[in-house]
Scaffold this motif. Structure first.
Motif, PDB file in Angstrom:
ATOM      1  N   VAL A  98      52.812  57.516  46.132  1.00 45.37           N
ATOM      2  CA  VAL A  98      51.354  57.332  46.216  1.00 45.37           C
ATOM      3  C   VAL A  98      50.663  57.682  44.905  1.00 45.37           C
ATOM      4  N   LYS A  99      49.780  56.807  44.449  1.00 43.59           N
ATOM      5  CA  LYS A  99      48.913  57.085  43.302  1.00 43.59           C
ATOM      6  C   LYS A  99      47.490  56.718  43.703  1.00 43.59           C
ATOM      7  N   VAL A 100      46.539  57.449  43.188  1.00 39.95           N
ATOM      8  CA  VAL A 100      45.159  57.194  43.602  1.00 39.95           C
ATOM      9  C   VAL A 100      44.228  57.167  42.390  1.00 39.95           C
ATOM     10  N   LEU A 101      43.382  56.145  42.350  1.00 34.36           N
ATOM     11  CA  LEU A 101      42.296  56.097  41.361  1.00 34.36           C
ATOM     12  C   LEU A 101      41.008  56.158  42.158  1.00 34.36           C
ATOM     13  N   SER A 102      40.099  57.029  41.733  1.00 31.70           N
ATOM     14  CA  SER A 102      38.837  57.080  42.457  1.00 31.70           C
ATOM     15  C   SER A 102      37.704  56.698  41.507  1.00 31.70           C
ATOM     16  N   PHE A 103      36.935  55.683  41.881  1.00 31.86           N
ATOM     17  CA  PHE A 103      35.826  55.225  41.037  1.00 31.86           C
ATOM     18  C   PHE A 103      34.619  56.149  41.190  1.00 31.86           C
ATOM     19  N   SER A 104      33.778  56.163  40.148  1.00 32.56           N
ATOM     20  CA  SER A 104      32.591  57.015  40.184  1.00 32.56           C
ATOM     21  C   SER A 104      31.525  56.489  41.147  1.00 32.56           C
ATOM     22  N   ARG A 105      31.629  55.204  41.500  1.00 32.49           N
ATOM     23  CA  ARG A 105      30.747  54.584  42.495  1.00 32.49           C
ATOM     24  C   ARG A 105      31.407  53.299  42.959  1.00 32.49           C
ATOM     25  N   ASN A 106      30.727  52.535  43.800  1.00 31.46           N
ATOM     26  CA  ASN A 106      31.278  51.258  44.236  1.00 31.46           C
ATOM     27  C   ASN A 106      31.125  50.210  43.124  1.00 31.46           C
ATOM     28  N   PHE A 107      32.258  49.707  42.620  1.00 32.65           N
ATOM     29  CA  PHE A 107      32.214  48.689  41.568  1.00 32.65           C
ATOM     30  C   PHE A 107      32.637  47.317  42.100  1.00 32.65           C
ATOM     31  N   MET A 108      32.889  47.215  43.386  1.00 36.03           N
ATOM     32  CA  MET A 108      33.316  45.991  44.072  1.00 36.03           C
ATOM     33  C   MET A 108      34.823  45.738  43.898  1.00 36.03           C
ATOM     34  N   LYS A 109      35.317  44.932  44.830  1.00 38.66           N
ATOM     35  CA  LYS A 109      36.767  44.712  44.927  1.00 38.66           C
ATOM     36  C   LYS A 109      37.378  44.155  43.632  1.00 38.66           C
ATOM     37  N   GLU A 110      36.659  43.264  42.965  1.00 35.68           N
ATOM     38  CA  GLU A 110      37.194  42.668  41.741  1.00 35.68           C
ATOM     39  C   GLU A 110      37.508  43.736  40.686  1.00 35.68           C
ATOM     40  N   ALA A 111      36.617  44.735  40.578  1.00 33.46           N
ATOM     41  CA  ALA A 111      36.829  45.814  39.607  1.00 33.46           C
ATOM     42  C   ALA A 111      38.046  46.632  40.010  1.00 33.46           C
ATOM     43  N   ALA A 112      38.177  46.890  41.312  1.00 33.98           N
ATOM     44  CA  ALA A 112      39.321  47.661  41.804  1.00 33.98           C
ATOM     45  C   ALA A 112      40.622  46.924  41.503  1.00 33.98           C
ATOM     46  N   MET A 113      40.588  45.603  41.633  1.00 33.97           N
ATOM     47  CA  MET A 113      41.796  44.816  41.363  1.00 33.97           C
ATOM     48  C   MET A 113      42.186  44.907  39.892  1.00 33.97           C
ATOM     49  N   LEU A 114      41.184  44.837  39.007  1.00 32.31           N
ATOM     50  CA  LEU A 114      41.480  44.933  37.578  1.00 32.31           C
ATOM     51  C   LEU A 114      42.064  46.312  37.246  1.00 32.31           C
ATOM     52  N   ALA A 115      41.446  47.366  37.796  1.00 34.07           N
ATOM     53  CA  ALA A 115      41.955  48.713  37.546  1.00 34.07           C
ATOM     54  C   ALA A 115      43.408  48.808  37.979  1.00 34.07           C
ATOM     55  N   GLY A 116      43.699  48.249  39.148  1.00 36.90           N
ATOM     56  CA  GLY A 116      45.077  48.267  39.656  1.00 36.90           C
ATOM     57  C   GLY A 116      46.025  47.605  38.665  1.00 36.90           C
ATOM     58  N   LEU A 117      45.631  46.448  38.159  1.00 39.13           N
ATOM     59  CA  LEU A 117      46.485  45.727  37.203  1.00 39.13           C
ATOM     60  C   LEU A 117      46.733  46.583  35.963  1.00 39.13           C
ATOM     61  N   GLU A 118      45.658  47.239  35.488  1.00 38.65           N
ATOM     62  CA  GLU A 118      45.784  48.003  34.242  1.00 38.65           C
ATOM     63  C   GLU A 118      46.655  49.248  34.403  1.00 38.65           C
ATOM     64  N   TYR A 119      46.706  49.775  35.600  1.00 38.01           N
ATOM     65  CA  TYR A 119      47.496  50.987  35.833  1.00 38.01           C
ATOM     66  C   TYR A 119      48.896  50.713  36.380  1.00 38.01           C
ATOM     67  N   ALA A 120      49.151  49.464  36.789  1.00 37.65           N
ATOM     68  CA  ALA A 120      50.441  49.148  37.415  1.00 37.65           C
ATOM     69  C   ALA A 120      51.569  49.196  36.393  1.00 37.65           C
ATOM     70  N   THR A 121      52.709  49.727  36.790  1.00 35.45           N
ATOM     71  CA  THR A 121      53.836  49.826  35.851  1.00 35.45           C
ATOM     72  C   THR A 121      55.059  49.053  36.339  1.00 35.45           C
ATOM     73  N   GLY A 122      54.950  48.406  37.495  1.00 42.23           N
ATOM     74  CA  GLY A 122      56.125  47.757  38.082  1.00 42.23           C
ATOM     75  C   GLY A 122      56.513  46.455  37.408  1.00 42.23           C
ATOM     76  N   GLU A 123      57.758  46.060  37.649  1.00 34.55           N
ATOM     77  CA  GLU A 123      58.227  44.768  37.165  1.00 34.55           C
ATOM     78  C   GLU A 123      57.484  43.652  37.918  1.00 34.55           C
ATOM     79  N   TYR A 124      57.262  43.907  39.215  1.00 30.09           N
ATOM     80  CA  TYR A 124      56.437  43.012  40.022  1.00 30.09           C
ATOM     81  C   TYR A 124      55.163  43.751  40.421  1.00 30.09           C
ATOM     82  N   THR A 125      54.084  42.986  40.564  1.00 27.11           N
ATOM     83  CA  THR A 125      52.817  43.589  41.003  1.00 27.11           C
ATOM     84  C   THR A 125      52.286  42.769  42.172  1.00 27.11           C
ATOM     85  N   CYS A 126      51.624  43.417  43.115  1.00 25.18           N
ATOM     86  CA  CYS A 126      50.986  42.629  44.178  1.00 25.18           C
ATOM     87  C   CYS A 126      49.690  43.275  44.629  1.00 25.18           C
ATOM     88  N   PHE A 127      48.833  42.459  45.225  1.00 27.41           N
ATOM     89  CA  PHE A 127      47.585  42.938  45.831  1.00 27.41           C
ATOM     90  C   PHE A 127      47.744  42.895  47.347  1.00 27.41           C
TER      91      PHE A 127
END
Ligand code: UDP
Ligand code: MG
Length: 313
Positions: free
Chosen positions: A60-89
């Protein structure tokens, strides 16, 4: 790390623990990380995520935003922090069954020529106006945009790191991930899946929000409204000119003074209306440029849990 799972969460206190258990169950033979992004939830989502992390620091890893930035922002953050060979949403609300992750994973493992697997909704759990709205949205998008969106293809996808890097390389601030997926290309395999009803809470995307989202997509991936503006302007000018001649003839021939005044008022209203619509269209594009030029970050992380020091930002 083999697989990174990106899970945007806004007020999902009722779903995330069940989702985590299901993930753990179906992915027991795979080395994976579940990156939960708390997108400014105001329920007990963060509390639940902290507990999940304490119980299973390996996954488990958790990123907590300072406020609601909408799902698109959350998806980008996920991509930037992902380290796997494969990534999924995957959505947190269990509408997308985690069992499909195994299907996507195995497909990518066995078909090296494909870079991405995208799940396409078979049934649609939206009723009435929402369903009409979503169908109309895809039709409109495909008519207007330079990229082609697969009908009912969701963000429920798994892809190799080449796709992930390409998605991050599109640095636009107003993001429309469905369009970005289509724009970056790659070899995509579409597989069918059944959408399930929400387990708890309510959808964050009502009709109005879906409409706004469609507008974001059109503004980001099409310049056609601007071109249509010119045609509309020319047509209404031509119409107005012809009507003016007709009026002139009527006045000269029959002296219809009062009727002419009403007609002129109507004509002016139509022309002003058209002008304001055109201004609105141009204004929307300018607003988009404005957002890009300001260059503000897409999201702000308040807290990171489970990322090592090398984690970005
Ligand atoms: N979500 C988010 N931020 C938002 C809205 C939604 O992170 O501002 C998440 C939400 O928690 C869920 C996913 O995005 O995991 C899909 O949202 P939702 O289920 O509300 O959308 P729908 O399935 O109705 O399209
Ligand atoms: Mg949902």
């Amino acid at each position: 790390m083999k697989l990174s799972i990106i899970i945007p969460c806004k007020n999902e206190e009722g779903s995330i623990t069940i989702l985590y258990k299901k993930l753990n169950e179906v992915l027991k033979d795979i080395k994976y990380e579940a990156i939960f992004i708390d997108d400014g939830s105001n329920d007990k989502t963060m509390e639940k995520l902290r507990k999940l992390y304490e119980d299973d620091m390996q996954h488990v890893k958790v990123l907590s935003f300072s406020r609601n930035f909408m799902k698109e922002a959350a998806m980008l953050a996920g991509l930037e922090y992902a380290t796997g060979e494969y990534t999924c949403f995957i959505d947190a609300d269990l509408q997308q069954n985690p069992k499909y992750l195994v299907e996507m994973y195995e497909f990518l493992e066995n078909n090296k020529e494909y870079d991405e697997v995208a799940m396409v909704m078979e049934n649609k759990n939206h009723k009435g106006i929402m369903s009409l709205g979503k169908n109309a949205f895809y039709k409109l998008m495909n008519k207007m945009c330079d990229v082609k969106l697969e009908n009912a293809a969701s963000d429920f996808r798994m892809f190799r790191s080449n796709v992930k890097d390409a998605m991050i390389s599109l640095s636009e601030k107003t993001r429309f991930t469905k369009g970005i997926f289509a724009w970056v290309g790659f070899n995509v395999k579409y597989l069918p899946y059944e959408v399930e009803p929400r387990t708890s809470g309510s959808s964050n995307f009502g009709f109005i929000n879906s409409f706004k989202y469609a507008m974001v997509g059109i503004l980001s991936f099409s310049n056609k409204p601007l071109k249509w503006s010119i045609n509309l302007g020319i047509t209404s000018l031509l119409g107005a000119f012809i009507y003016f001649i007709v009026l002139l003839v009527q006045i000269l021939a029959f002296g219809l003074k009062m009727k002419a005044v009403y007609a002129l008022i109507l004509l002016m209203l139509v022309l002003f209306g058209t002008q304001f619509i055109l201004l609105g269209i141009v204004g929307s594009y300018i607003a988009n440029i404005n957002t890009e030029v300001r260059n503000r970050p897409v999201y702000i992380v308040k807290e990171k849990i489970g990322f090592n020091e090398k984690g970005i930002l």
